[in-house]
Design a protein around this motif. Structure first.
Motif, PDB file in Angstrom:
ATOM      1  N   LEU A 190     -20.308 -29.301  40.648  1.00  0.00           N
ATOM      2  CA  LEU A 190     -19.100 -29.896  40.082  1.00  0.00           C
ATOM      3  C   LEU A 190     -19.391 -30.680  38.808  1.00  0.00           C
ATOM      4  O   LEU A 190     -18.632 -30.634  37.857  1.00  0.00           O
ATOM      5  CB  LEU A 190     -18.447 -30.843  41.098  1.00  0.00           C
ATOM      6  CG  LEU A 190     -17.502 -30.244  42.129  1.00  0.00           C
ATOM      7  CD1 LEU A 190     -16.881 -31.341  42.968  1.00  0.00           C
ATOM      8  CD2 LEU A 190     -16.411 -29.414  41.466  1.00  0.00           C
ATOM      9  N   SER A 191     -20.506 -31.431  38.803  1.00  0.00           N
ATOM     10  CA  SER A 191     -20.767 -32.282  37.642  1.00  0.00           C
ATOM     11  C   SER A 191     -21.142 -31.466  36.416  1.00  0.00           C
ATOM     12  O   SER A 191     -20.949 -31.901  35.305  1.00  0.00           O
ATOM     13  CB  SER A 191     -21.883 -33.286  37.963  1.00  0.00           C
ATOM     14  OG  SER A 191     -23.079 -32.577  38.226  1.00  0.00           O
ATOM     15  N   THR A 192     -21.679 -30.234  36.579  1.00  0.00           N
ATOM     16  CA  THR A 192     -22.037 -29.439  35.400  1.00  0.00           C
ATOM     17  C   THR A 192     -20.979 -28.388  35.094  1.00  0.00           C
ATOM     18  O   THR A 192     -21.067 -27.667  34.121  1.00  0.00           O
ATOM     19  CB  THR A 192     -23.375 -28.698  35.616  1.00  0.00           C
ATOM     20  OG1 THR A 192     -23.267 -27.968  36.841  1.00  0.00           O
ATOM     21  CG2 THR A 192     -24.527 -29.663  35.697  1.00  0.00           C
ATOM     22  N   PHE A 214     -23.035 -28.848  45.992  1.00  0.00           N
ATOM     23  CA  PHE A 214     -21.643 -28.795  45.549  1.00  0.00           C
ATOM     24  C   PHE A 214     -21.375 -29.872  44.485  1.00  0.00           C
ATOM     25  O   PHE A 214     -20.737 -29.628  43.477  1.00  0.00           O
ATOM     26  CB  PHE A 214     -20.721 -28.967  46.761  1.00  0.00           C
ATOM     27  CG  PHE A 214     -19.272 -28.758  46.448  1.00  0.00           C
ATOM     28  CD1 PHE A 214     -18.342 -29.765  46.679  1.00  0.00           C
ATOM     29  CD2 PHE A 214     -18.813 -27.546  45.912  1.00  0.00           C
ATOM     30  CE1 PHE A 214     -17.002 -29.567  46.402  1.00  0.00           C
ATOM     31  CE2 PHE A 214     -17.476 -27.347  45.624  1.00  0.00           C
ATOM     32  CZ  PHE A 214     -16.563 -28.365  45.878  1.00  0.00           C
ATOM     33  N   HIS A 215     -21.914 -31.098  44.738  1.00  0.00           N
ATOM     34  CA  HIS A 215     -21.738 -32.177  43.767  1.00  0.00           C
ATOM     35  C   HIS A 215     -22.405 -31.857  42.438  1.00  0.00           C
ATOM     36  O   HIS A 215     -21.854 -32.106  41.378  1.00  0.00           O
ATOM     37  CB  HIS A 215     -22.318 -33.492  44.331  1.00  0.00           C
ATOM     38  CG  HIS A 215     -21.361 -34.201  45.217  1.00  0.00           C
ATOM     39  ND1 HIS A 215     -21.748 -35.083  46.198  1.00  0.00           N
ATOM     40  CD2 HIS A 215     -20.026 -34.152  45.294  1.00  0.00           C
ATOM     41  CE1 HIS A 215     -20.692 -35.546  46.836  1.00  0.00           C
ATOM     42  NE2 HIS A 215     -19.627 -35.005  46.306  1.00  0.00           N
ATOM     43  N   ILE A 216     -23.610 -31.301  42.515  1.00  0.00           N
ATOM     44  CA  ILE A 216     -24.326 -30.936  41.279  1.00  0.00           C
ATOM     45  C   ILE A 216     -23.536 -29.869  40.531  1.00  0.00           C
ATOM     46  O   ILE A 216     -23.349 -29.939  39.322  1.00  0.00           O
ATOM     47  CB  ILE A 216     -25.750 -30.422  41.594  1.00  0.00           C
ATOM     48  CG1 ILE A 216     -26.586 -31.560  42.164  1.00  0.00           C
ATOM     49  CG2 ILE A 216     -26.413 -29.861  40.340  1.00  0.00           C
ATOM     50  CD1 ILE A 216     -27.896 -31.112  42.780  1.00  0.00           C
ATOM     51  N   SER A 234     -25.832 -28.834  51.441  1.00  0.00           N
ATOM     52  CA  SER A 234     -24.787 -28.060  50.752  1.00  0.00           C
ATOM     53  C   SER A 234     -23.831 -28.972  50.000  1.00  0.00           C
ATOM     54  O   SER A 234     -23.343 -28.624  48.925  1.00  0.00           O
ATOM     55  CB  SER A 234     -24.028 -27.161  51.727  1.00  0.00           C
ATOM     56  OG  SER A 234     -23.653 -27.901  52.855  1.00  0.00           O
ATOM     57  N   ILE A 235     -23.578 -30.186  50.546  1.00  0.00           N
ATOM     58  CA  ILE A 235     -22.725 -31.134  49.821  1.00  0.00           C
ATOM     59  C   ILE A 235     -23.404 -31.571  48.526  1.00  0.00           C
ATOM     60  O   ILE A 235     -22.771 -31.678  47.476  1.00  0.00           O
ATOM     61  CB  ILE A 235     -22.383 -32.363  50.705  1.00  0.00           C
ATOM     62  CG1 ILE A 235     -21.403 -31.955  51.796  1.00  0.00           C
ATOM     63  CG2 ILE A 235     -21.763 -33.472  49.874  1.00  0.00           C
ATOM     64  CD1 ILE A 235     -21.133 -33.037  52.821  1.00  0.00           C
ATOM     65  N   ARG A 236     -24.731 -31.801  48.588  1.00  0.00           N
ATOM     66  CA  ARG A 236     -25.485 -32.179  47.375  1.00  0.00           C
ATOM     67  C   ARG A 236     -25.325 -31.105  46.300  1.00  0.00           C
ATOM     68  O   ARG A 236     -25.042 -31.394  45.150  1.00  0.00           O
ATOM     69  CB  ARG A 236     -26.982 -32.349  47.675  1.00  0.00           C
ATOM     70  CG  ARG A 236     -27.372 -33.475  48.569  1.00  0.00           C
ATOM     71  CD  ARG A 236     -27.592 -34.841  47.930  1.00  0.00           C
ATOM     72  NE  ARG A 236     -28.160 -34.895  46.596  1.00  0.00           N
ATOM     73  CZ  ARG A 236     -29.456 -35.039  46.322  1.00  0.00           C
ATOM     74  NH1 ARG A 236     -30.344 -35.071  47.292  1.00  0.00           N
ATOM     75  NH2 ARG A 236     -29.870 -35.135  45.084  1.00  0.00           N
TER      76      ARG A 236
END
Lengths: 263, 113
Positions: free
Chosen positions: B17-19, B13-15, B9-11
């Motif tokens: 955020l970056s897009t 979330f990061h993806i 889920s953290i992965r």
């Protein structure tokens, strides 16, 4: 022996310096896209002015005339200009009927051999004398886009009454507040683009007319492209014939709201 | 198991955020709701902050004051810009002269007007 070695290194050093100093300037070519509709009177004049200022500046260039099936014989005049100046300078990319600006640019770019594209109006409101200034500005800081502005510096307009100026400045103010574009003139259409930048932006933009011009700059900022500005004088000889009516204002506001909500 | 699903889920979330870029509309809504929340807290005393009366008197009409101030600012700026809008007389004259020159030159080259 030591003398010989340093001499050899000195020679190599000079060669490296020389190749770094050889700028890509010699390979820069500027393609001017001229979408026309019923510009029989103005087309020869704008071409003459473009040839004049480009020849004086020494830059490599070509003029691509995209006529949307004008009924007044614009295409015949375009062919005549090609006879006068040659098919290396004047390229003709006509279309059957009026199909919109974005597609005109795409159509024109397909056979453009320049690495820079200049877009402008063919009705003499945009003066080619500013093009060398655009080019200089672009080289100064390697801008991806250089936009002509009527609203800042020495930029200005001729032929607008108070009402038109008020609407123009008011609309620009609302646009600045809502979109914060970082450039002073968003609806202007006298611009220099790097070719790949223009291609990328046209892919992403969906609006029509002058909202399309606004969307290009807003999306350019989103994508991280750099935009420089050059003040231009806009000589409007058309305004007297076609006043800015309520319909145009409404469609501008609709376009603005769409950009506000989607970018 | 929990650890792995946490990592996944953290992965995501990061993806995300970056897009994720906010539209201007979302920025405005965020900003306005933030201001709205702060104003409500102060005006309706939602957190028992016990703010003195003088501050309360200024706080509760503040949104209206700011709106009116912005309206005045807008009128002043647009008015100023209309008044100082450059009139390009010389550019228009120069264009007229160049049009004549162009017509003469093009006629020599075989174009008929």
């Amino acid at each position: 022996m030591i003398y010989c070695r340093t001499d050899f290194l000195h020679g190599v050093g000079i060669d490296i310096m020389a190749s770094q100093m050889k700028t890509p300037k010699d390979s820069d070519k500027y393609s001017v896209l001229l979408p026309t509709y019923n510009e029989r009177e103005n087309l020869p004049l704008i071409v003459w002015l473009l040839v004049k200022y480009f020849s004086e500046s020494g830059n490599k260039y070509e003029i691509i005339i995209i006529d949307d099936g004008s009924p007044d014989g614009t295409q015949d005049i375009a062919e005549h200009m090609q006879k006068i100046y040659g098919p290396d300078i004047i390229l003709l990319r006509p279309r059957e009927k009026k199909l919109g600006l974005g597609t005109a640019y795409i159509h024109g770019m397909q056979h453009a051999s320049g690495n820079f594209i200049i877009i402008m109006d063919a009705d003499l409101s945009h003066h080619p004398k500013f093009i060398p200034q655009f080019i200089r500005k672009q080289k100064e800081s390697g801008y991806d886009i250089v936009s002509g502005t009527r609203y800042s510096g020495s930029g200005g307009v001729y032929g607008w009454d108070l009402r038109r100026k008020l609407i123009s400045r008011g609309a620009n103010f609302i646009t600045q507040v809502l979109l914060r574009p970082g450039t002073s003139d968003l609806t202007g259409s006298f611009r220099l683009y790097k070719k790949e930048v223009l291609q990328k932006l046209i892919e992403k933009c969906v609006s029509k007319g002058y909202v399309f011009q606004m969307e290009m700059i807003v999306r350019a900022k989103q994508l991280g492209y750099s935009v420089g500005e050059v003040p231009i004088s806009f000589v409007d000889r058309v305004y007297g014939e076609s006043k800015l009516g309520g319909n145009e204002i409404v469609s501008f506001l609709k376009g603005l709201m769409t950009l506000f909500a989607t970018t | 198991m929990l650890f792995v699903s946490g990592i996944i889920s953290i992965r995501f979330f990061h993806i995300f955020l970056s897009t994720f870029t906010m539209t201007k509309l979302m920025e405005w809504l965020l900003g306005l709701s933030l201001i709205g929340v702060l104003w409500s807290i102060v005006t309706f005393d939602l957190l028992d902050l016990r703010i003195s009366d003088q501050y309360l008197q200024v706080a509760w009409p503040l949104p209206i004051y700011l709106l009116v101030a912005f309206g005045c600012y807008s009128l002043a700026v647009v008015g100023y810009r209309v008044a100082t809008f450059n009139d390009c007389e010389t550019a228009a004259k120069e264009l007229q002269e160049q049009i004549q020159e162009a017509k003469r030159d093009l006629q020599k080259k075989g174009l008929h007007f």
